[in-house]
Structure formats: structure tokens, C-alpha cells
Motif scaffolding. Structure first.
Motif, PDB file in Angstrom:
ATOM      1  N   THR A 150      56.445 124.523   3.604  1.00 24.44           N
ATOM      2  CA  THR A 150      55.968 125.537   4.547  1.00 24.44           C
ATOM      3  C   THR A 150      54.807 126.329   3.958  1.00 24.44           C
ATOM      4  OG1 THR A 150      57.604 127.081   3.668  1.00 24.44           O
ATOM      5  CG2 THR A 150      58.246 125.796   5.604  1.00 24.44           C
ATOM      6  N   GLY A 226      61.149 127.779   7.153  1.00 23.19           N
ATOM      7  CA  GLY A 226      60.211 127.862   8.258  1.00 23.19           C
ATOM      8  C   GLY A 226      60.868 127.457   9.566  1.00 23.19           C
ATOM      9  N   ALA A 227      60.051 127.228  10.584  1.00 26.67           N
ATOM     10  CA  ALA A 227      60.569 126.825  11.896  1.00 26.67           C
ATOM     11  C   ALA A 227      59.508 126.039  12.644  1.00 26.67           C
ATOM     12  CB  ALA A 227      60.984 128.037  12.720  1.00 26.67           C
ATOM     13  N   ASP A 228      59.964 125.113  13.467  1.00 30.98           N
ATOM     14  CA  ASP A 228      59.070 124.374  14.353  1.00 30.98           C
ATOM     15  C   ASP A 228      59.141 124.899  15.789  1.00 30.98           C
ATOM     16  OD1 ASP A 228      57.952 121.516  13.073  1.00 30.98           O
ATOM     17  OD2 ASP A 228      59.618 122.430  11.995  1.00 30.98           O
ATOM     18  N   ASN A 238      64.273 123.522  12.763  1.00 30.05           N
ATOM     19  CA  ASN A 238      63.489 123.316  11.548  1.00 30.05           C
ATOM     20  C   ASN A 238      63.883 121.963  10.973  1.00 30.05           C
ATOM     21  OD1 ASN A 238      61.536 124.317   9.642  1.00 30.05           O
ATOM     22  ND2 ASN A 238      63.209 124.531   8.183  1.00 30.05           N
ATOM     23  N   LYS A 239      63.227 121.576   9.907  1.00 28.43           N
ATOM     24  CA  LYS A 239      63.502 120.291   9.290  1.00 28.43           C
ATOM     25  C   LYS A 239      64.997 120.100   9.062  1.00 28.43           C
ATOM     26  CE  LYS A 239      60.919 117.893   8.586  1.00 28.43           C
ATOM     27  NZ  LYS A 239      60.447 116.861   9.539  1.00 28.43           N
ATOM     28  N   THR A 242      68.295 122.271   7.422  1.00 29.85           N
ATOM     29  CA  THR A 242      68.206 123.736   7.455  1.00 29.85           C
ATOM     30  C   THR A 242      69.520 124.353   7.930  1.00 29.85           C
ATOM     31  OG1 THR A 242      65.836 123.616   7.918  1.00 29.85           O
ATOM     32  CG2 THR A 242      66.944 125.685   8.435  1.00 29.85           C
ATOM     33  N   VAL A 258      64.269 133.235   8.431  1.00 32.09           N
ATOM     34  CA  VAL A 258      63.346 132.251   8.980  1.00 32.09           C
ATOM     35  C   VAL A 258      61.987 132.930   9.124  1.00 32.09           C
ATOM     36  CG1 VAL A 258      64.124 132.780  11.347  1.00 32.09           C
ATOM     37  CG2 VAL A 258      62.830 130.682  10.889  1.00 32.09           C
ATOM     38  N   ALA A 260      58.080 132.511  10.534  1.00 24.68           N
ATOM     39  CA  ALA A 260      57.239 131.744  11.456  1.00 24.68           C
ATOM     40  C   ALA A 260      56.321 132.686  12.219  1.00 24.68           C
ATOM     41  CB  ALA A 260      58.098 130.945  12.437  1.00 24.68           C
ATOM     42  N   THR A 264      55.089 130.074  17.125  1.00 27.83           N
ATOM     43  CA  THR A 264      56.244 129.179  17.050  1.00 27.83           C
ATOM     44  C   THR A 264      57.340 129.610  18.019  1.00 27.83           C
ATOM     45  OG1 THR A 264      55.743 128.762  14.719  1.00 27.83           O
ATOM     46  CG2 THR A 264      57.938 128.181  15.430  1.00 27.83           C
ATOM     47  N   PHE A 309      64.825 117.083  12.993  1.00 26.88           N
ATOM     48  CA  PHE A 309      65.113 118.507  12.938  1.00 26.88           C
ATOM     49  C   PHE A 309      66.584 118.766  13.273  1.00 26.88           C
ATOM     50  CE2 PHE A 309      60.836 117.709  14.468  1.00 26.88           C
ATOM     51  CZ  PHE A 309      60.059 118.417  13.569  1.00 26.88           C
TER      52      PHE A 309
END
Length: 341
Positions: A150, A226-228, A238-239, A242, A258, A260, A264, A309
């Protein structure tokens, strides 16, 4: 378009170039990208990765095509095709939505170009703000744990969760970082370890399934990931792996954050159950490949489940570190994230 340079993405002298993250840390290879097909392939094969960076790379390519004379219909198609490459990462959707708006302007070429430039520069500023907010949560001497990558490789700025770690180190907080290798594609082992080495931040690489024993031994003070995509209620994708960390952190009473940008956040997504989860090629699980070659360890006919994820429920999160501030459980449950849209 003006010159734009980040750690793994740049636009210089009319050329979009991306650093091949699949070959790191042992090979440094830049790809020149001139078409939608090329960019889509780079994204799908994780040569370009990181939720913020994917959106920015796609945006720079669309702006480049606009400057090269592509018509509105071709650009609209390009936006649609690039948006479809990674269904979980909402930053990509955010960037493409901005470009669609720009494409409707009377001076649409200039609008598309200026939008791409603004998105790139905005990401740098977002990273800086997140890092500053997050670094305040870190105490001197902390042992921090992180997952996936990240950092500056995944953004235009210094990163999200890893940006917090960078800032805490720069502030002289004498931290140490536990780095999850992040199976099956080893973004932690390949990329996060690489970035921490470049920044001279002390770290120790671990297998993903070692985190629990470290927590039980009292060797983890805080976790930053992190976060998607973050849903309106604070659930986030997230991946994969997590969610495991969040459950373990709850059991061991370890703060779990988290990190981001607001880009996001998907307030149209009510909760984690509504987040689409990308499933990837089974070959990523049955073996491994990279700059070193390829090794296959599973039977050729093995059945494989390979989600990219997982979703962490909001009630496992200590705090959401965004570029607008840090939000706790009470704030998020009261609708604080909805107010940011």
C-alpha cells in the motif's frame, strides 16, 4: 498533458509508462503503454496494481488518447473497457466516472486532459493527508503489522497504509514493521519489503499464517491495512487475508486501522455483501511465477478457489483513516462516511 511522475507511473514527452510490479524487486522494467488493450493487459496481469494507481494509469492513457486525436466514441469505449478490468477496486470506477463527465464538456479534449492531471495531483495530496493523520496514531517503538502493498508503488503519492508507516518513521518514532508475505502473489514479500528497504525502515517478513502467534506473544501493537472499496457502513474489501488479521486483532485486543482516500469510498454500496469480489486465475494458487521463473507445486487437476479480496466487517475496525480525518466506530455507525460523498 503536463509531465507527471510517480514511483511506478509517469507521463513524459507524450508517453505513458508504467513500472512492471510483477518483476519487482529483482528487475526494474518500464512498459510504454499506447493502447487500451496494452493497459488492460498490464492491469489484469498485475504489472499495474494498487487501487489508486490502477485508476490513475487508466486515466492517463485515456487523456493521452484524447490528445492523440481519438474521437468521443472511441474514448467512451476505452473508459468502459478499462473500468471493467478490475471490478472490486472502486478508485478505478471513480476515475472513469470523472472522465465520462469531462467527455461531455464542449471542450472535451482539454477537459479530459485536465481531469486526468487533477486526479494524479489529487492522489499525491490525499496520500500526504492520510499519512499525517495515521502517523498520529503510532506511538514510539511500536511494532506495526501490514498486509499486501500500500505504498508509493500503489499510488501517485507515498501510499495509504504504508504511507502512514513512512510518515511515522520520518517522525522518528523508532518503529518496526511485520510484513505479511501476502499469498498467493506475494505483494508483501516482493513489494512492501522492497519499499521498506528503500526507505530504511526496519522490518521483518513473515508468512501470512504466522501473524496469530506474533499477536499472542504481544509482538504486534497496531495493524494498518489498505482498502480497494469501503462500503457506506464501513465494511471494506482488501487483499485476501485482511479479514483474517481483523478477526485475530479483535481476539487479541489490538487496534486495527484501515487507511484509504475518500476516492475508495463507495456510498452507493450499502455494505460488504454488495461488494463484487474478483476471482483470479487458479494458476496463481497452484504455483508461483515471477522474475525468477515459474514453479508448479499442486497437481495439475487441483480444484482452486482464488478470490483476490475478502471483506472485513465494520465492527472489527478500530478506525478508518481517510484524507479527511480519522473516524471511529461511533462516527461511522452514525453515518459519517455517507456525509463524505
Amino acid at each position: 498533458m503536463k509531465t507527471l511522475v510517480a514511483r511506478s507511473l509517469k507521463y513524459q514527452e507524450g508517453v505513458v509508462s508504467v513500472l512492471d510490479q510483477y518483476l519487482l524487486p529483482h528487475q526494474t522494467t518500464w512498459h510504454i503503454c499506447q493502447s487500451v488493450e496494452e493497459m488492460a493487459e498490464l492491469i489484469l496481469t498485475l504489472k499495474v496494481r494498487g487501487a489508486p494507481l490502477i485508476g490513475l494509469a487508466a486515466a492517463l492513457l485515456v487523456a493521452h488518447l484524447a490528445e492523440q486525436g481519438a474521437d468521443k466514441e472511441a474514448l467512451a469505449k476505452a473508459i468502459d473497457e478499462l473500468e471493467a478490468t478490475r471490478p472490486t477496486a472502486v478508485n478505478l470506477m471513480h476515475c472513469m466516472a470523472k472522465l465520462r463527465i469531462a467527455l461531455q464538456q464542449p471542450n472535451w479534449v482539454e477537459a479530459v486532459v485536465s481531469t486526468a492531471e487533477s486526479l494524479f495531483e489529487e492522489d499525491i495530496a490525499l496520500c500526504e493527508r492520510m499519512a499525517n493523520f495515521g502517523a498520529e496514531l503510532v506511538s514510539a517503538g511500536d511494532n506495526l503489522l501490514t498486509h499486501c502493498n500500500t505504498g508509493a508503488l500503489a499510488t501517485a503519492g507515498i501510499g495509504t497504509a504504508l504511507g502512514v508507516i513512512h510518515q511515522a518513521h520520518a517522525a522518528g518514532k523508532n518503529i518496526h514493521v511485520w510484513v505479511d508475505e501476502t499469498r498467493p502473489l506475494l505483494q508483501g514479500g516482493r513489494l512492501t519489503a522492497y519499499e521498506l528497504s528503500c526507505w530504511d525502515i526496519p522490518y521483518t517478513l513473515i508468512c501470512d499464517n504466522m501473524a496469530a502467534s506474533l499477536m499472542a506473544a504481544g509482538k504486534v501493537d497496531k495493524i494498518f491495512v489498505g482498502a480497494d472499496r469501503i462500503a457506506a457502513n464501513g465494511d471494506f474489501a482488501n487483499k485476501v487475508g485482511t479479514y483474517n488479521l481483523a478477526v485475530l486483532a479483535k481476539h487479541h485486543n489490538i487496534p486495527f486501522y484501515v487507511v484509504a482516500p475518500v476516492t475508495t469510498l463507495d456510498t452507493a454500496c450499502p455494505n460488504g455483501q454488495a461488494i463484487p469480489i474478483e476471482e483470479r486465475n487458479p494458476l496463481e494458487v497452484t504455483g508461483v511465477s515471477g522474475s525468477f521463473g515459474q514453479c508448479q507445486w499442486a497437481p495439475s487437476n487441483a480444484n482452486v478457489f482464488n478470490p483476490a479480496f475478502d471483506v472485513t466487517p465494520a465492527d472489527l475496525v478500530t478506525g478508518w483513516v481517510l484524507d479527511s480525518g480519522v473516524y471511529d466506530q461511533e462516527a461511522v455507525s452514525s453515518g459519517a462516511l455517507l456525509a463524505l460523498n
